[in-house]
Write an enzyme that holds these catalytic residues in place. Structure first.
Site, mmCIF file in Angstrom:
data_model
loop_
_atom_site.group_PDB
_atom_site.id
_atom_site.type_symbol
_atom_site.label_atom_id
_atom_site.label_comp_id
_atom_site.label_asym_id
_atom_site.label_seq_id
_atom_site.Cartn_x
_atom_site.Cartn_y
_atom_site.Cartn_z
ATOM 1 N N GLN A 1 -7.842 3.414 -5.974
ATOM 2 C CA GLN A 1 -8.112 2.670 -4.743
ATOM 3 C C GLN A 1 -8.038 3.591 -3.523
ATOM 4 O OE1 GLN A 1 -6.329 -1.134 -5.011
ATOM 5 N NE2 GLN A 1 -6.484 -1.593 -2.849
ATOM 6 N N SER B 1 -3.861 5.945 -10.816
ATOM 7 C CA SER B 1 -3.533 4.528 -10.655
ATOM 8 C C SER B 1 -4.615 3.656 -11.275
ATOM 9 C CB SER B 1 -3.296 4.210 -9.178
ATOM 10 O OG SER B 1 -2.842 2.887 -9.006
ATOM 11 N N HIS C 1 3.049 0.446 -6.485
ATOM 12 C CA HIS C 1 3.829 1.410 -7.269
ATOM 13 C C HIS C 1 5.281 1.515 -6.792
ATOM 14 C CE1 HIS C 1 0.351 2.529 -9.568
ATOM 15 N NE2 HIS C 1 -0.327 2.697 -8.454
#
Length: 314
Positions: free
Chosen positions: A11, A93, A202
């Site tokens: 992202q 991610s 996270h």
């Protein structure tokens, strides 16, 4: 013989127009966008190609959009250069889902549906304004870790979220925790940059999202990976389906060990990294780990044409 790794962005790499040239150039890429539209029940391709940007930036849209643009680029690459083999895959991610599709551990349809839900779960885990993220520049991870622990001892959650490269670490947690840790880091000479994100990704505050994702993944057909996948949570290669599923669940509320992942692949003999997806964020981070590496990006037709013709991926 040197080894090759494909890496996939997460992202923040989204941009209106991404994938449009590949859609028009490659039948394989077009089929990926068409599959995404059908799987999600709305025109994700139109959102990628035309925006509006404010809709593309919504996490529940951004995640499937980047995944789709990345896998479309991969499909176009494989269509043109089927002879090129890869030794490792990894993703930052969200990009880990693209890596798992590339490795055959997830079908594209399952992946795009899952990351759409993942984005929704992450958005909903923490009320707007209660979480934050900041990049800390030019400070060792041990020092930042110590600062975070000091702040957490006062009751304000904050943790290392993304260990991107030497001198660039992102922290995440409660708005107050991130503010206090940033101030302490600045007092010791670091530069802090507040990130425009919708939640404390996270960090431990994402635990509710991880729990909801666990239920979704239980219904998904996760298979053993045909190509080793370097996982965010461990910075080591994994291939077993059960380990992959567990890593995806842990990843939501755990640190992304990107620098460590790159160093692991280097130690395993990788000298060429190919970023597959929109933007060139990972290429920049990898070069900061080791400038001697060969790093290329597949995000447009021109680059796709040049990669093998230039002898980079023989």
């Amino acid at each position: 013989m040197s080894k090759i790794a494909f890496v996939f962005p997460g992202q923040g790499s989204q941009v209106v127009g991404m994938g449009k040239d590949l859609y028009e150039y490659s039948q394989a890429a077009k089929e990926i966008f068409d599959q995404a539209d059908q799987a999600l029940g709305f025109s994700l391709s139109t959102l990628c190609f035309e925006g509006p940007e404010e809709d593309l930036r919504l996490t529940e849209n951004t995640q499937p959009a980047i995944l789709t643009a990345s896998i479309a680029a991969l499909a176009a690459f494989r269509e043109k250069f089927p002879e090129v083999s890869v030794d490792f895959v990894a993703g930052h991610s969200l990009g880990e889902y693209s890596a798992l599709v590339a490795a055959g551990a997830l079908s594209f349809e399952d992946a795009v549906k899952t990351v759409r839900l993942r984005g929704q779960f992450m958005e909903q885990a923490v009320p707007a304004g209660q979480g934050a993220m900041s990049a800390i520049m030019k400070m060792d991870r041990e020092v930042i870790q110590s600062i975070c622990q000091e702040v957490e001892a006062t009751g304000h959650p904050v943790q290392l979220a993304n260990l991107n490269c030497p001198g660039q670490i992102v922290i995440s947690g409660s708005a107050e925790g991130v503010r206090l840790a940033g101030e302490k880091a600045a007092e010791q000479g670091a530069r802090t940059i507040a990130l425009k994100v919708s939640g404390p990704f996270h960090s431990s505050l994402m635990a509710p999202a991880a729990e909801r994702l666990k239920g979704v993944l239980a219904e998904v057909n996760v298979q053993d990976a045909a190509t080793p996948v370097v996982a965010n949570v461990s910075a080591t290669a994994i291939t077993e389906a059960a380990v992959i599923e567990r890593s995806l669940i842990e990843q939501v509320a755990s640190s992304v060990l990107w620098e460590d992942s790159v160093r692991y692949m280097i130690a395993e003999g990788v000298t060429t990294f190919v970023e597959i997806g929109p933007g060139s964020v990972l290429a920049g981070l990898i070069k900061k780990v080791d400038r001697k590496l060969t790093v290329r990006n597949v995000s447009d037709v021109k680059t796709l044409e040049e990669l093998v013709d230039g002898g980079v991926l023989c």
